[in-house]
Each structure stands twice: as C-alpha cells, then as structure tokens.
Design an enzyme around this catalytic site. Structure first.
Site, PDB file in Angstrom:
ATOM      1  N   GLY A 130       0.906  -1.142  -0.033  1.00 60.37           N
ATOM      2  CA  GLY A 130       0.039  -0.016   0.005  1.00 60.37           C
ATOM      3  C   GLY A 130       0.912   1.170  -0.012  1.00 60.37           C
ATOM      4  CG  ASP A 131      -0.452   4.377   2.530  1.00 63.03           C
ATOM      5  OD1 ASP A 131      -0.987   4.566   1.604  1.00 63.03           O
ATOM      6  OD2 ASP A 131      -0.813   4.206   3.458  1.00 63.03           O
ATOM      7  CG  HIS A 132       5.750   2.417   3.760  1.00 59.37           C
ATOM      8  ND1 HIS A 132       6.515   1.478   3.990  1.00 59.37           N
ATOM      9  CD2 HIS A 132       5.268   2.960   4.644  1.00 59.37           C
ATOM     10  CE1 HIS A 132       6.269   1.395   5.281  1.00 59.37           C
ATOM     11  NE2 HIS A 132       5.406   2.324   5.759  1.00 59.37           N
TER      12      HIS A 132
END
Lengths: 464, 464
Positions: free
Chosen positions: B51-53
C-alpha cells in the site's frame, strides 16, 4: 569555443574570456586611436560603424573613449538597438542607420519596403523619446530606392518627424519616473541593451521562423520605450562595489544557464546576500523567466525566498500542488487589461503563503508579486514585446520602486500611446504606435488632465 | 535527504542510498520470513499489503521471494498500479484492492462513489488483459457502502466481469505483439511500473489540482493496457550486463535530472555507447520528454545524434531556427488522428536533415522519427494518458521494432477499444473504454476481418 559550445554572448563569460577581451580591447583601442589621429591631422572626423560586430571597440567600455572617435553610427532596427546606440557614454555624435538597407532582397518588384521600415520606425521613435539621437541615415544603392517613390515619400516623412523631434527635444532627455532601474546580468555595462532573448522567444514566433523576427521580442524592447533611468550592471560589479544607493529596482531576466540570468554567479553567497539585503531594505526585484536560477543547496531559484517561488526541476516532485488562486485585490491586478502576453509559461510554483498570484494559466504562474522585508518582488513567466506588455512593465517598475501612487506629468496609461516631456525645453510629446486613431489622458505640469486624440501613427508635440 | 532535497523516488539514487536499501531489505526479508514461518506453522497463509510503502519488502527484487509470502495485495487505482501488482515475479496470488475505499470522504451524502470506481475500472481492466490477476477486493466500512445500493450493484457487475475474465483468460497471458519493450531508468526492475510522472503532468491538470488527478497521466499508463512484453531495466544493468538480445525497443521517458530520465548516468560513455550500438544494430529507441538529458560535452541530449534533436538550454541560442516542416508521408504520420495530446511542449529542435517531424506546434516539436544505422528512433514531447495516445504508442512501438507491417490477430486499431487474445485458452476479447457505443475491426486467427460493435463499457469475449 567554451565547454563544447560556441562561446556566444548568451554564455556566461569566463574570467579567461574576459581577460582575453580586455587584451584585445587594449590593442584595438591603441591602434584605432592612431588611425583617428591621422584622420584628425588631415582635418577630418572619424566615425565608427557599430554593425555586425565591434570586437575590441566595445562602445560601452571606458577605453572606447580613448580612441577619440567623433561619431558613433549604429545599425538600428528597433528600440533596443537604438538605446544601444544612444545610451553609450561619451560626447560622440549618435547616428542611427535604419533598416531596410537599399538592397535587392527588400527593394524588389512586388515587395513594399515601407512595411519593414514602418514596423521598425514605430519601435525606434518610442525609444528615441528618452535618450537623445543626433542623426539618422540609410545605406545601400540609391538607384534601388529611387524605383520606389512612395518609399522616398515615407523617408521624407520620417525625416520631417525627426527634424521636429530634434527641434523640440533640443538634444535633451525626457523626464524620468520611478527610481533608477538596473538590469543585472553576467555582462553588465559591456553588453548594455543587447537583445538577451530567452529560449521562449526563439521558439515563439509561428509560422515562418526568421532570426530577424525573434530579435526584439523580449522584455528589453518593452523597457526601451519607457521613461525610466536604466543602467546595466554585472555580478562582478556587485561583488566588487555592492549595489549603488541610487538603484531602486533590479531586473534579472533570462533563461537558466545564460549570461542574462547569470548561471553560476547565483551560486555565490555574496551575490545572493547582496540581493536579499537590497530587497529587504526596500528595493524592488523583477525576475523574468528564470531569475536567480542555479541548481545548488536544494534550490533552483536561489532568490526563491524573495519571490516566494520555486521552479520544478523534477527534484521536488513529491510536493502536493496547491490550487492557484488569483489575488484580484492586488494593486498590480488592477493594471492588467487581459491583453497581456506571458509567452510559453514554465514550471514555477508557490513557496510562500503571502505571495500574490496576479496572472496564471492553469497551474502555470504568469505573474506574481510579493513583499519581502521593506521591499517588493515581482515574477513574470515571460514578457515578449507588445505595447500592452510594455505598459504593464511600466506599472510593475513603478510598483517595485513604491512610486505607484506618485503623480507624474505626461505619463501614458494607454497601451498604444507613449508620452513624456522634456524639462529642459518645456515641451511634451505623445506618439501613437498604431495606424488606428488612439486616445490618451495625461496630467500636464500644472496638474490638469488632458485627453488627447491622435490620428494613426501621429506624433504630436505640445507645450509641457 | 540528499543534496538538500527530500530523497524521493524521482531522484537518481546514489550508490550509498542503494547500499542502504539493500541493507534494510536483507533485515526486513529475514524478519518477515520468521513471521511468515509462524503463520505457516499455524496452518495459515500470509499476505503482504503493498500500500502506502513497502520499505524493505520490494516485491520486484529477488529477496522478496525469500520471505515466503503467499498473497500479494496491491492498492490499485489504474492500469500502472495493476501492472505493478501483476508483473512482479513469484507464484504469489495477486489480489487487487480497489478504490474508492469505503471511507466517509467518498461515501458521503451527495457524492456518487461509482464515478471514481468506474474511472478506475476502465483503466484497470485494459491492463488486466495482459497479465493475469487472481483476485479483487475492497476495503473500508461495509456499513458506509451499504448506504449506496447502486454502488453495491456496480460492484456486483465488476465482480461478474472479473469472474468471466478469470474463466476465459484461465490465468494466462495475452498474446504479445512486436518485440520486447524495455523501460530504461535509474531504478530498473526495483521500481517497475512506478508512476514516473514528469513536471508536465504535475502542471497539466486544470483547474483543481489534486495529487490523485496527476497520478497516471503519463506514458506508462498508455503502455499498461497494450499487448507488449514489457520489462524495466536500469543503467546499472546495462553497465554490468549490456542490453539483452531479446529487447527490441528501449523507452527512456522523464524529465532531465530525474531518476526516470537518468540524470548523470547519461554522462557515462559506456551507457551512451551501449545505446548507440543497440540502435545502430537494429533496435528501436523511444525518447519522451527529456530522453538522455545531461549537460556535458557541449550537448544536453546525449543521444541527440540518434534522435537528430537537441534541446535548447540557452547554450546554443546562436543557431538560426529552421522552418518546421511536417513529413506527412512518414508511416507514423498516417497513424495520427489529430486527437493526440502531446502536453506542454519543450524547446527541442532539429539537428539532422534526415529527421522527420511527425507533429509540431509552431516551433515546438511534438513527435519526430528517424532512422539511425539499422535502427529507428522516435521522440515525443510528452504523452499524457488518453486512449488516443495509447493507440499512438502502440503504433510507435510496432514501428520501432520494425513490426508495423506484421499481421497480428486481435489487435485493435480503434482508439477507444482494446483487444487481445489468449493462445492458451483460445479466447479473444474486446473491451469498450467509453460509455458510448464503439466499433472495432480486428483480424481473427484465421485471418478474417471481424467488425465488432460494443455497447457503452461493454467487455465481450469470443472464440479466438
């Protein structure tokens, strides 16, 4: 050659190059001085034609005066070229050599030489208003010109207008407004009023590209016809002597890397500090195109803190774009007509909440303004020459020198009409750039408003 | 931080940074491996949410496979994000997590969550055609989604379409056309299918800038839905191993300075020589935006000799502009519809008389093509994602791999309809990107032309 490139004037000159120029300059000035002495000894005057190049006889550099030349003749196609002639120091007679030359490329069947001449003349005469010109002339084959009687009539009219100008201006300067404006680049005085075109101009003119069409399409041409005291300074000047007290506004206009913007000079902390101090203490800074651009210390616009801007060079792509909101209440917003041309805009974004966007195209900022300490800054994406842009530049320079509320006599606020007056001869003048009838309202010396209507191309003189 | 900048993925990674990544990667992979082992010991499967990182768990790098993960879950909003999930190596189940999440920002009164979902879905499904996806899913508060019954119906329809896709594609790949395409940047495999947006995209979308609107507006999104075999390679790959024989076309797309264009790597003679040899021996080179850009040795485009182009960085301002003349006879000129979007064009000019201008805006070159040795090159000013641009990219990649006259089955030449077929399951498919009725003519495996009319958004399956 320098670093793999032709070492054009648009390149930041190296110390080595400048040393070489000084060496050549000394030699040529000495040798030319001998020739001038021979002319003088024979009872003649000596003229220098500043045409295709003047290696070694830089008219703006002090040692030019050592030559002893009597007359400077300059090839002049627009306002900037005229100021290049008229603004150089010395008591030489200044003679403008106009285009078109009487050559078969223009003086041929089916072509109208008046077209080019008139396009030049309307630019030249607005620049003529502000620094005295002594003589005008032409070059080429008279036999060719003789075949175009309406061109001869046109030259007669130009000569008459020039005679009237000489009579009323009496060889004096127009009254100036605002404060002294300095154009800052890597050349300074040596390349005063040289067309410092940016890549935007070079790519701008559709559809038939011709190097002559690009010339003049830049902010200096706007400036050439405005009633400001203008000088050109270099980064070396600032490093050696600081910024003179009488300078109220500094312009830095040009592409990144170029001598006009300044390139690596903007990496020098002394330069950056001097400019910050200048603005912080009340000066005005106008940046056009890539002002203060040099990639160093995590910044591209080294004076981005003054402008409240940064340019995206793909090294700050992580930022979240902010909505562009025009500041319609700003004084400069009231100076816009909607006819301004900001060229092909760049990737400049806001870095300060107190920066005002005056004009934008989508996410691209065209014109911004900001207060910084006691001073002010303005950024323009670009400013090709149009009369509307020239008038906007006038408003910007007045705002930057905090003179926007001063009441100046004989100043035009109409896009297509220039105006000024001559304190020494008590004459005023208004000149119509266009073939259409135009109107302008000016304040005379007694503070009265006068509305003047001019015929197409009319140049009128009045008592100031 | 690096050199005063946030060290974003758009920055060329230093050796030090890459060493640090490898160090973290090793630690995280080891530790995550222990956790996965515990899950397996308990009879469960382990999923990784990309996801985000995903610091330390780079799914495209070999040591990711050491972790032992069973399921890769990827947040997917467009075709590029889908390919980022489906193109990574390993036998993990690939599950797409769709937007919008069931959160109150989207699932609120007065807003229609189907709008965002449909805009994503039409991009995702064209990318889904070419690499198999195993599962789809959503995240958020079911109670919020329940308030929007027509959204539930919409998800039902997506699920049905996905079920049909699974049945007919049978988890296999579409047939590919042309030759293998390699995207060359400073990251290579590690950042495969990462949105490498250029400053043009960032400044492109008026009037409400929103970071999510910028995502995907680039050439990779065009590529994501085309039937080409694609891999991502780095300059280090070329320096260590040269260019693999099966690569037929190399794409270099991005701004100067950025990791996507390559920055200082283009100053390495080994890189430049390898690319010249590649094209000279018959390869195709596609440069978009600032290909091979690095200021060195009197050049900015280091492969300018291959493209027949240079970019004006104000160091070659002395050149005389040439009239831009379109080569209407060029094969690629016949591929233009007039609806292409080349973004905000740059200051690129011709440096070769045998270079063909395919599209231009005034003096600004939008698309050019050239033969170089036995190979070919194409330059594009920019290529934001539109279906018309995607189809143009298909034509360009076929021309660059000298496959423009090959007869491929189930290939679309209509802008708004994608097509492909599955050799392993003998099924073909056509999908309409738009809400309007569209028509496409394709050649089937027997060489017969079929004209197919699709309802708005229709996704149809046929026997190949």
């Amino acid at each position: 050659m320098d670093a793999g490139y032709y070492n054009g004037t648009y390149k930041v000159p190296s110390q080595r190059y400048r040393d070489w120029m000084a060496f050549i300059q000394k030699f040529v000035a000495d040798f030319a001085g001998e020739l001038v002495e021979m002319a003088h000894a024979a009872g003649k005057k000596a003229a220098m034609f500043q045409g295709d190049h003047w290696i070694g006889t830089e008219p703006f550099l002090p040692c030019y005066q050592d030559i002893g030349i009597d007359i400077n003749v300059g090839a002049v196609e627009d306002g900037v070229a005229l100021r290049r002639l008229t603004d150089s120091a010395g008591d030489q007679i200044k003679e403008a050599r106009f285009y078109p030359y009487f050559f078969p490329d223009v003086f041929r069947e089916g072509n109208n030489p008046v077209t080019e001449s008139m396009a030049n003349w309307v630019k030249i005469r607005r620049a003529m208003l502000h620094k005295p010109l002594d003589r005008i002339g032409y070059g080429g084959y008279l036999s060719l010109a003789n075949k175009f009687p309406h061109f001869i009539d046109h030259v007669t009219q130009i000569s008459d207008e020039f005679g009237t100008y000489r009579q009323h201006s009496a060889g004096t300067e127009s009254a100036k407004i605002g404060g002294k404006v300095a154009v800052l680049n890597a050349w300074g005085l040596a390349r005063s009023w040289l067309q410092n075109q940016a890549q935007d101009q070079r790519f701008y003119v559709p559809p038939r590209p011709d190097v002559m069409e690009f010339v003049g399409n830049n902010p200096l041409e706007c400036l050439a016809g405005l009633p400001f005291d203008v000088e050109f300074i270099s980064f070396e000047d600032i490093l050696e002597n600081g910024i003179a007290d009488d300078i109220k506004v500094i312009i830095n206009t040009g592409d990144a890397n170029s001598a006009w913007s300044g390139g690596e000079y903007w990496g020098n902390p002394k330069v950056v500090t001097a400019l910050r101090e200048f603005v912080g203490k009340g000066g005005g800074l106008l940046g056009i195109c890539d002002p203060s651009a040099h990639l160093q210390n995590g910044r591209f616009f080294q004076l981005g803190d003054v402008f409240g801007l940064e340019k995206e060079t793909s090294l700050t792509m992580g930022r979240v774009a902010q909505p562009v909101k025009l500041d319609g209440d700003h004084y400069l917003a009231s100076c816009l007509t909607g006819e301004e041309d900001f060229g092909n805009l760049s990737y400049v974004y806001s870095q300060a909440h107190d920066m005002s966007v005056i004009a934008a195209q989508g996410q691209h900022l065209a014109m911004t303004a900001r207060e910084y300490g006691n001073g002010r800054s303005v950024y323009l994406g670009n400013l090709p020459f149009t009369m509307t842009n020239a008038r906007l530049l006038q408003h910007i320079l007045l705002w930057l020198s905090k003179s926007e509320n001063e009441q100046y006599a004989w100043v035009s606020d109409a896009a297509w009409v220039d105006a000024c007056y001559y304190p020494d001869s008590s004459k005023a003048t208004v000149v119509n750039y266009t073939p259409e009838v135009q109107q302008v309202t000016v304040t005379d010396l007694s503070g009265e408003k006068q509305t003047i209507t001019l015929e197409g191309y009319e140049w009128r003189w009045l008592d100031a």
